[in-house]
Design an enzyme around this catalytic site. Structure first.
Site: not given
Ligand code: ADP
Ligand code: AMP
Ligand code: ZN
Length: 218
Positions: A19, A132, A176
């Site tokens: 996203k 990431r 998460r």
């Protein structure tokens, strides 16, 4: 009577779906700002504001920051000048209470325009999140394998240092995903019922997902 219609794009998908990456690519092309609630919390955390300190305890566990705080923060952000034509929402709304609050914020401007769902499998999400790396200064997002910077650990945009978010470590990532399925996934049905949902295959390379999003949004 003229109505000031705005474009509010809500990106949906599990953590790691892409996203933020897609929102960053879309901003310039569409002339709309990316509003990442996660980035705003991290900015506040870095500057040790009251909001940042409050958010920290939730973020460290991978839980959602309370709605009241998050909703007020987004209301304030949407009143800034750069949001005069709308915004690309990245990470908000994240549950039904937030979705209903956002509906009220967007209603005077023609409502939510479209909610692209970027779909990937959980194992892909985990691989993406744990690889990431984020720029400390500008927030740009990289991946050690799938989207590496030109020079290791240094941001292409501004030379800022790249770091691994605390909540991107394996222990927090599972919670998460759990929070996503429990609290955020119901938004898929919510927006489907409003005929706003479009699903994209997020497992393809970044550029392909971007091209599809662009043609869908233009
Ligand atoms: P989200 O904002 O949904 O949590 P990000 O945009 O931060 O996801 O992407 C998560 C990680 O996956 C980042 O390291 C990013 O560079 C990488 N990534 C994003 N999109 C893709 C893609 N289509 N293919 C491979 N890696 C991707
Ligand atoms: P993200 O950058 O979207 O991965 O978000 C990182 C963390 O910030 C989340 O795990 C939450 O703790 C918090 N957060 C981000 N967006 C929201 C939101 N809309 N509601 C509540 N908490 C949020
Ligand atoms: Zn940077």
């Amino acid at each position: 009577m003229s109505v000031n219609n705005r474009k509010y794009i809500v990106l949906l998908g599990v953590p790691g779906a892409g996203k933020g990456t897609q929102a960053q690519l879309l901003q310039d092309k569409l002339g709309l700002p990316q509003i990442s609630t996660g980035d705003i919390f991290r900015y506040n955390l870095k500057n040790e504001t009251e909001l940042g300190l409050l958010a920290k305890s939730y973020m460290d566990k991978g839980d959602l920051v309370p709605d009241e705080v998050t909703i007020r923060m987004v209301e304030d952000r949407l009143q800034q000048d750069d949001c005069a034509n709308g915004a690309i929402m990245d990470g908000f709304p994240r549950n039904l209470v937030q979705a209903e609050a956002f509906e009220k914020m967007a209603a005077p401007y023609g409502g939510v325009s479209v909610t692209p769902l970027v779909s990937i499998e959980d194992d892909v999400a985990i691989e993406r999140i744990t690889g990431r790396r984020t720029c400390r200064t500008c927030g740009a997002v990289y991946h050690i394998k799938f989207n590496p910077p030109k020079q290791a650990d240094i941001c292409d945009n501004d030379g800022g240092p790249l770091y691994q978010r605390d909540d991107d470590k394996a222990e927090t990532v599972r919670n998460r995903l759990y929070v996503y399925y429990k609290q955020t996934a119901p938004l898929v049905g919510y927006y489907f019922a409003k005929a706003l949902l479009v699903e994209l295959d997020g497992a393809r390379p970044i550029s392909q997902v971007h091209e599809e999003l662009l043609s869908l949004l233009r």
